[in-house]
Design a protein around this motif. Structure first.
Motif, mmCIF file in Angstrom:
data_model
loop_
_atom_site.group_PDB
_atom_site.id
_atom_site.type_symbol
_atom_site.label_atom_id
_atom_site.label_comp_id
_atom_site.label_asym_id
_atom_site.label_seq_id
_atom_site.Cartn_x
_atom_site.Cartn_y
_atom_site.Cartn_z
ATOM 1 N N ALA A 599 0.838 -1.203 0.000
ATOM 2 C CA ALA A 599 0.000 0.000 0.000
ATOM 3 C C ALA A 599 0.871 1.250 0.000
ATOM 4 O O ALA A 599 1.951 1.279 0.600
ATOM 5 C CB ALA A 599 -0.904 -0.006 1.227
ATOM 6 N N VAL A 600 0.401 2.261 -0.688
ATOM 7 C CA VAL A 600 1.127 3.529 -0.823
ATOM 8 C C VAL A 600 0.168 4.657 -0.478
ATOM 9 O O VAL A 600 -0.995 4.630 -0.890
ATOM 10 C CB VAL A 600 1.650 3.731 -2.258
ATOM 11 C CG1 VAL A 600 2.495 4.993 -2.358
ATOM 12 C CG2 VAL A 600 2.432 2.507 -2.721
ATOM 13 N N CYS A 601 0.628 5.650 0.258
ATOM 14 C CA CYS A 601 -0.231 6.805 0.487
ATOM 15 C C CYS A 601 0.528 8.097 0.211
ATOM 16 O O CYS A 601 1.742 8.187 0.448
ATOM 17 C CB CYS A 601 -0.803 6.833 1.896
ATOM 18 S SG CYS A 601 -2.329 7.824 1.955
ATOM 19 N N ASN A 602 -0.217 9.063 -0.274
ATOM 20 C CA ASN A 602 0.339 10.322 -0.753
ATOM 21 C C ASN A 602 -0.298 11.441 0.061
ATOM 22 O O ASN A 602 -1.511 11.634 0.012
ATOM 23 C CB ASN A 602 0.022 10.470 -2.242
ATOM 24 C CG ASN A 602 0.256 9.152 -2.979
ATOM 25 O OD1 ASN A 602 1.378 8.722 -3.170
ATOM 26 N ND2 ASN A 602 -0.832 8.481 -3.354
ATOM 27 N N LEU A 603 0.519 12.170 0.805
ATOM 28 C CA LEU A 603 0.011 13.046 1.850
ATOM 29 C C LEU A 603 0.234 14.526 1.567
ATOM 30 O O LEU A 603 1.164 14.920 0.861
ATOM 31 C CB LEU A 603 0.674 12.698 3.188
ATOM 32 C CG LEU A 603 0.526 11.258 3.677
ATOM 33 C CD1 LEU A 603 1.244 11.081 5.000
ATOM 34 C CD2 LEU A 603 -0.940 10.881 3.809
ATOM 35 N N GLY A 604 -0.600 15.332 2.188
ATOM 36 C CA GLY A 604 -0.459 16.778 2.208
ATOM 37 C C GLY A 604 -1.429 17.316 3.242
ATOM 38 O O GLY A 604 -2.391 16.632 3.635
ATOM 39 N N SER A 605 -1.197 18.555 3.700
ATOM 40 C CA SER A 605 -1.997 19.063 4.810
ATOM 41 C C SER A 605 -2.462 20.488 4.579
ATOM 42 O O SER A 605 -1.703 21.342 4.114
ATOM 43 C CB SER A 605 -1.187 19.000 6.116
ATOM 44 O OG SER A 605 -0.858 17.666 6.432
ATOM 45 N N VAL A 606 -3.730 20.723 4.935
ATOM 46 C CA VAL A 606 -4.324 22.056 4.891
ATOM 47 C C VAL A 606 -3.879 22.819 6.137
ATOM 48 O O VAL A 606 -3.894 22.279 7.241
ATOM 49 C CB VAL A 606 -5.860 21.960 4.861
ATOM 50 C CG1 VAL A 606 -6.497 23.346 4.965
ATOM 51 C CG2 VAL A 606 -6.326 21.251 3.599
ATOM 52 N N ASN A 607 -3.467 24.070 5.945
ATOM 53 C CA ASN A 607 -3.120 24.944 7.063
ATOM 54 C C ASN A 607 -4.407 25.584 7.565
ATOM 55 O O ASN A 607 -4.898 26.557 6.996
ATOM 56 C CB ASN A 607 -2.120 25.999 6.594
ATOM 57 C CG ASN A 607 -1.732 26.964 7.697
ATOM 58 O OD1 ASN A 607 -2.248 26.906 8.816
ATOM 59 N ND2 ASN A 607 -0.822 27.860 7.384
ATOM 60 N N LEU A 608 -4.952 25.042 8.636
ATOM 61 C CA LEU A 608 -6.257 25.483 9.113
ATOM 62 C C LEU A 608 -6.239 26.949 9.551
ATOM 63 O O LEU A 608 -7.225 27.678 9.363
ATOM 64 C CB LEU A 608 -6.714 24.581 10.265
ATOM 65 C CG LEU A 608 -8.216 24.554 10.574
ATOM 66 C CD1 LEU A 608 -9.026 24.160 9.363
ATOM 67 C CD2 LEU A 608 -8.491 23.598 11.733
ATOM 68 N N LEU A 609 -5.127 27.393 10.115
ATOM 69 C CA LEU A 609 -5.043 28.780 10.585
ATOM 70 C C LEU A 609 -5.309 29.763 9.455
ATOM 71 O O LEU A 609 -5.978 30.782 9.652
ATOM 72 C CB LEU A 609 -3.663 29.040 11.199
ATOM 73 C CG LEU A 609 -3.401 30.479 11.659
ATOM 74 C CD1 LEU A 609 -4.359 30.875 12.779
ATOM 75 C CD2 LEU A 609 -1.950 30.647 12.111
ATOM 76 N N ASN A 610 -4.776 29.471 8.260
ATOM 77 C CA ASN A 610 -4.957 30.379 7.136
ATOM 78 C C ASN A 610 -6.398 30.445 6.636
ATOM 79 O O ASN A 610 -6.718 31.282 5.794
ATOM 80 C CB ASN A 610 -4.050 29.971 5.969
ATOM 81 C CG ASN A 610 -2.646 30.512 6.117
ATOM 82 O OD1 ASN A 610 -2.224 30.877 7.220
ATOM 83 N ND2 ASN A 610 -1.913 30.572 5.027
ATOM 84 N N HIS A 611 -7.250 29.575 7.148
ATOM 85 C CA HIS A 611 -8.639 29.548 6.702
ATOM 86 C C HIS A 611 -9.595 30.045 7.786
ATOM 87 O O HIS A 611 -10.804 29.809 7.719
ATOM 88 C CB HIS A 611 -9.012 28.132 6.255
ATOM 89 C CG HIS A 611 -8.240 27.671 5.058
ATOM 90 N ND1 HIS A 611 -6.970 27.147 5.175
ATOM 91 C CD2 HIS A 611 -8.523 27.695 3.725
ATOM 92 C CE1 HIS A 611 -6.510 26.852 3.958
ATOM 93 N NE2 HIS A 611 -7.428 27.172 3.075
#
Length: 959
Positions: A599-611
């Motif tokens: 299994a492979v996973c591809n990650l990234g994250s939303v910067n909640l503070l900027n929203h």
């Protein structure tokens, strides 16, 4: 440097005890000392020992001369001083004489040699007065003009005007900062013949010393580092010595960008395909002003570990870095330039950040962009060593690993081929551990792997001991992470204080692939078979005793982590074609694995503070961010460089991605919400609901454009069962699950779209730790509560003062921010709870991790988990651990429907140094934090030890 002091008992004059580095003596290669007159001499570490010995003689008298105690104390102190000096000075390899004396003073204080330290301080003050008087009386002639050594070795006059201009530019637009103290301190550390790099470092370090007094100096420090980086990068790509101010870059960035791409291609670091983009268009789209948004920790981390370099020179500037990543992700788009600009805008705004492997490798000749790989290890030598080899290949390009070791037969099991007995899983785990250390991901970060074992495996008790520092070292894995893969049936046996039977998987092969009611039926059948003599290798234990040992080891060693098999599988969208056998390195990925599928996973994250806007969560901006982010993550799957075919086949077939978030605590503080509150739990629910809604919607839109993923039919998605709906499946399998099922958005319409159009991705969400990328963006990591409001963070780039700027802002508004407050924060280890003059409302908002009952963290995590199709990296904090508290905490996590938990963190035995920067005469940062927790006795019935250190630079999660 002559000096005398008076013995406190006799009043007689004694020997000098100052540090004089002018005497001829062996020197420490490469280190030098700036004297007060500006001269530079070789650094001699032996003089520290001599000075300390004289100091003890001055206070304790001549009888101390032959004392073994004094000799040992002096040797230890001298080693501490030298270690502190070399750690703080970094690449400059240059000390000021006052720095040396500061560290001697600090070492004496830390060692509680208070009489010696007091005499030393008084001596220094007296000598300072004498020098001042001598200077005034002698009217010494001015020092000659200083010269700077260029890279070609030529000496040029120091351009003091440019130094002042660069510092002033770095301070522009920032409140409560001033160029004057930075320039003054920087000049104090200059010497004739100083190099350009040392000149840059002097101003950076001068600004860093002021961060704890005013957080905005972290931006000043970053901008001064940018000046150094601009000189390094521009000079390298242009082939001539070149310097530029921030103002110059408004025009220079665009012309630099094509040269940067060419340089990277010539160095065989950048994919030549990037040269076929419209580089002029992309260069014109760069936004130089965004270089001003970095804090020092973020930019220094990028400089040290992310920016492309060759021949010892960084040639990648920040906006070129973000555009290079964006181009790599847009390389297969139809309108590549438009998509690259869209991706660049998202990354460089810090609204979203891709994971570290993507940032490292996008647009390069080896674009291994995926974050996590999960494997199942088979039960024969070929399969075991193929698994170890796969680990090495996957880790080489920055992949984090999770290995399912449950199929490997246990200790004492029969081996048909040799007619012998198995040594169990532990010796092979030792091999996997050493492989992870050998493959260190190109020096960028340590190779890291987590081994998972189900709780019914006969080797489980030895598995629990893997991280202990005692016992046979051949059966220990000091570097590998470990995690328990716990079935619900075991937790039910713990609840009922029942028996638990351990099996060897070669005799009970079905258990590995079963969960829920099917697992229960098969497990109970094997128990009956064992009782009737039908199994050779098994052992009965009290479930509660095994549970207690699991928690004991978790506290003593930080491992194994506690993760739950059944909710991971019952709520998995992909249960129709496989089984989730483990999670990953950081416990947020829950994907199917088998001997044939990695299994492979591809990650990234939303910067909640900027929203977060004045009106709360900005849903429109969040929708735009999530839509673009999901497209970027989906592109990773097609672009990715796969090192083994099993990973490629799995990723292209199922196309899972993991969109997460960071800056959760910052968002709460901006909204004036305390973490330990119902309002925070509600915000966790609503914010994750919005991310989930838009992530699923974006995957539907991608499916309409590009086609649904290959294994969609038969999935929960295809049946219109979304993550919020799968709670009912878990409740059916395990009555008593305590999960909220409320919602606010139009999920019925989205269900219809999912069933009709399909999904592009089998999985869409996972909350990773984000330790490094949150540093880059300057926000709190992931969903974590703040560790401290003032502390020093250590990572592979060094030590960095971190101050909660929002707290400082609030304290300033109430007239409470002053030197006394800084001192109080240090004294109370970054906690506001015990500072009387801070109002209660601020104490609640800025409560630190160890002041918050971890039950609140679990409540908030449960609300998020209902929206997430994978899992979340959830650390738990406990200030005063006890066996009862840990038992209650982890049972609560299970009952609240969590899929996984991560580290257990306990408060450290040593804390922030109580000294202040002023007390060390403004030298390198005098605040440090040692967070490796020491053994803590919890209760007389159990021997407890230490948990994982917070921000341990050797810990993968903190990188």
């Amino acid at each position: 440097m002559p000096a005398t002091s008076t013995h406190p008992a006799s009043g007689a004059a004694t020997a000098p005890f100052s540090i004089d580095l002018r005497e001829a003596a062996p020197t420490q290669p490469g280190y030098r000392v700036i004297r007060r007159n500006g001269a530079v001499t070789p650094f001699d570490a032996t003089k520290i020992t001599v000075a300390l010995t004289k100091a003890f003689l001055a206070v304790e008298g001549s009888t101390a001369a032959g004392s073994r105690r004094v000799h040992d104390v002096v040797e230890d102190l001298a080693e501490q001083v030298f270690s502190a000096l070399t750690r703080r000075v970094g690449e400059g390899r240059l000390f000021h004489i006052e720095d040396v004396q500061d560290q001697v003073e600090l070492a004496l204080m830390r060692g509680e040699h208070h009489k010696v330290a007091r005499a030393y301080v008084l001596y220094r003050e007296e000598r300072a007065r004498e020098r001042s008087a001598e200077k005034a009386a002698a009217a010494e002639p001015a020092l000659p003009s200083l010269r700077v050594k260029a890279e070609d070795g030529t000496l040029l006059p120091l351009d003091e005007l440019r130094l002042a201009r660069i510092v002033e530019e770095a301070c522009e637009g920032l409140d409560a900062v001033s160029a004057a103290p930075i320039v003054t301190e920087a000049k104090r550390n200059l010497y004739d013949g100083i190099t350009l790099d040392e000149l840059s470092l002097a101003s950076i370090l001068a600004a860093r010393t002021l961060v704890e007094q005013e957080p905005n100096y972290t931006y000043v420090s970053a901008r001064l580092l940018m000046d150094r980086l601009r000189r390094e990068a521009l000079s390298f790509v242009s082939g001539r010595s070149e310097q530029a101010t921030q103002a110059d870059m408004s025009a220079r960035y665009a012309s630099y960008f094509p040269d940067f791409v060419k340089t990277g291609i010539d160095a065989e670091l950048i994919d030549p395909e990037l040269a076929r983009f419209d580089l002029a268009r992309l260069g014109a789209a760069l936004k130089p002003e965004r270089d001003l948004n970095f804090q020092y920790l973020g930019l220094q981390t990028l400089y040290d570990r992310y920016f492309l370099h060759t021949k010892g020179k960084r040639f990648e500037l920040p906006q070129a870095f973000f555009m290079r990543v964006a181009m790599g992700l847009a390389i297969r788009e139809i309108d590549r330039e438009a998509r690259a600009i869209e991706f660049y805008d998202l990354l460089s705004s810090f609204d979203f950040m891709a994971s570290t492997p993507t940032l490292f490798n996008s647009g390069t000749t080896r674009p291994q962009l995926s974050s996590c790989f999960l494997t199942t290890i088979g039960d024969d030598l070929d399969a075991i060593f193929k698994g170890v080899k796969d680990n090495a290949l996957l880790a080489k390009y920055s992949g984090g690993l999770g290995n399912d070791w449950t199929p490997v037969r246990g200790l004492g099991a029969h081996i048909n081929g040799t007619n012998g007995e198995s040594q169990g899983v532990v010796p092979f785990l030792k091999v996997a551990n050493d492989t992870a250390i050998a493959v260190n991901q190109g020096g960028k970060r340590k190779g890291a792997v987590c081994a998972y074992l189900e709780t019914w495996h006969v080797d489980i008790e030895e598995f629990l001991d893997l991280r202990k520092n005692t016992g046979d070292d051949r059966r220990r894995t000091h570097d590998m992470n470990t995690a328990n893969w716990v079935p619900d049936l075991f937790m039910e046996r713990v609840e009922s204080d029942g028996e638990w039977t351990l099996f060897s998987p070669d005799e009970t092969p079905e258990l590995h692939d079963l969960y829920g009611k099917a697992f229960r039926a098969a497990y109970e059948a094997y128990e009956a078979k064992a009782a009737s003599g039908g199994l050779k290798v098994f052992r009965k234990v009290r479930a509660l005793d095994l549970w207690r040992k699991m928690l004991t080891m978790l506290f003593e060693t930080g491992h194994p982590w506690v993760t739950f098999k059944d909710p991971c599988n019952i709520r998995s969208p992909q249960g129709h074609i496989g089984v989730v056998h483990s999670s990953n390195l950081c416990t947020e990925i829950t994907l199917n694995t088998s001997r044939d599928e990695v299994a492979v996973c591809n990650l990234g994250s939303v910067n909640l503070l900027n929203h977060i806007s004045e009106n709360g969560l900005d849903l429109d901006r969040l929708a735009r961010t999530v839509g673009t982010a999901m497209r970027m993550l989906d592109n990773v799957i097609d672009i990715n460089f796969y090192t083994i075919p099993e990973a490629r086949n799995s990723n292209l077939k199922h196309r899972p991605v993991g969109l997460g978030l960071m800056g959760f605590q910052d968002a709460l503080q901006k909204l004036r919400i305390a973490y330990a509150s119902d309002a925070a739990v509600e915000f966790a629910d609503r914010s994750m609901e919005a991310i989930s809604y838009h992530a699923i919607s974006a995957s539907v839109e991608l499916a309409a454009e590009r086609g649904r993923y290959a294994s969609f039919e038969g999935s929960l998605w295809s049946k219109g069962i979304l993550p919020i709906d799968s709670i009912k499946l878990l409740e059916d399998a395990r009555p008593g699950v305590e999960m909220d099922a409320g919602s606010t958005l139009d999920w019925d319409a989205l269900r219809k779209r999912v069933k009709k159009t399909g999904m592009r991705n089998s999985n869409t969400m996972a909350i990773a730790p984000t330790a490094t990328i949150s540093n880059i963006c300057g926000v709190s990591q992931s969903i974590e509560p703040g560790y401290q409001n003032l502390f020093v963070k250590s990572n592979m780039s060094g030590d960095f003062t971190v101050v909660n700027a929002q707290l400082v802002h609030d304290l300033k508004q109430r007239g409470l921010w002053d030197e006394v407050m800084v001192s109080d924060l240090k004294y109370f280890d970054g906690s506001v709870g015990q500072i009387d003059r801070i109002p209660d409302d601020l104490k609640a908002i800025y409560a630190t991790a160890f002041e918050i009952d971890s039950a609140w963290l679990i409540e908030a995590a449960s609300r998020r988990q209902k929206w997430i199709d994978q899992a979340q990296s959830l650390n738990l904090y406990i200030a005063n651990p006890s066996g009862r508290k840990l038992d209650e905490l982890y049972r609560f996590a299970w009952k609240k429907g969590l899929k996984t938990t991560y580290y257990l963190r306990s408060r450290s035995a040593t804390h922030v140094e109580k000294s202040t920067l002023k007390g060390t005469d403004g030298k390198l940062n005098a605040v440090s934090s040692t967070v490796a927790a020491a053994p803590i006795a919890i209760n007389p019935d159990a021997a407890w030890g230490k948990a994982c250190a917070v921000d341990d630079p050797e810990c993968e999660a903190c990188q």
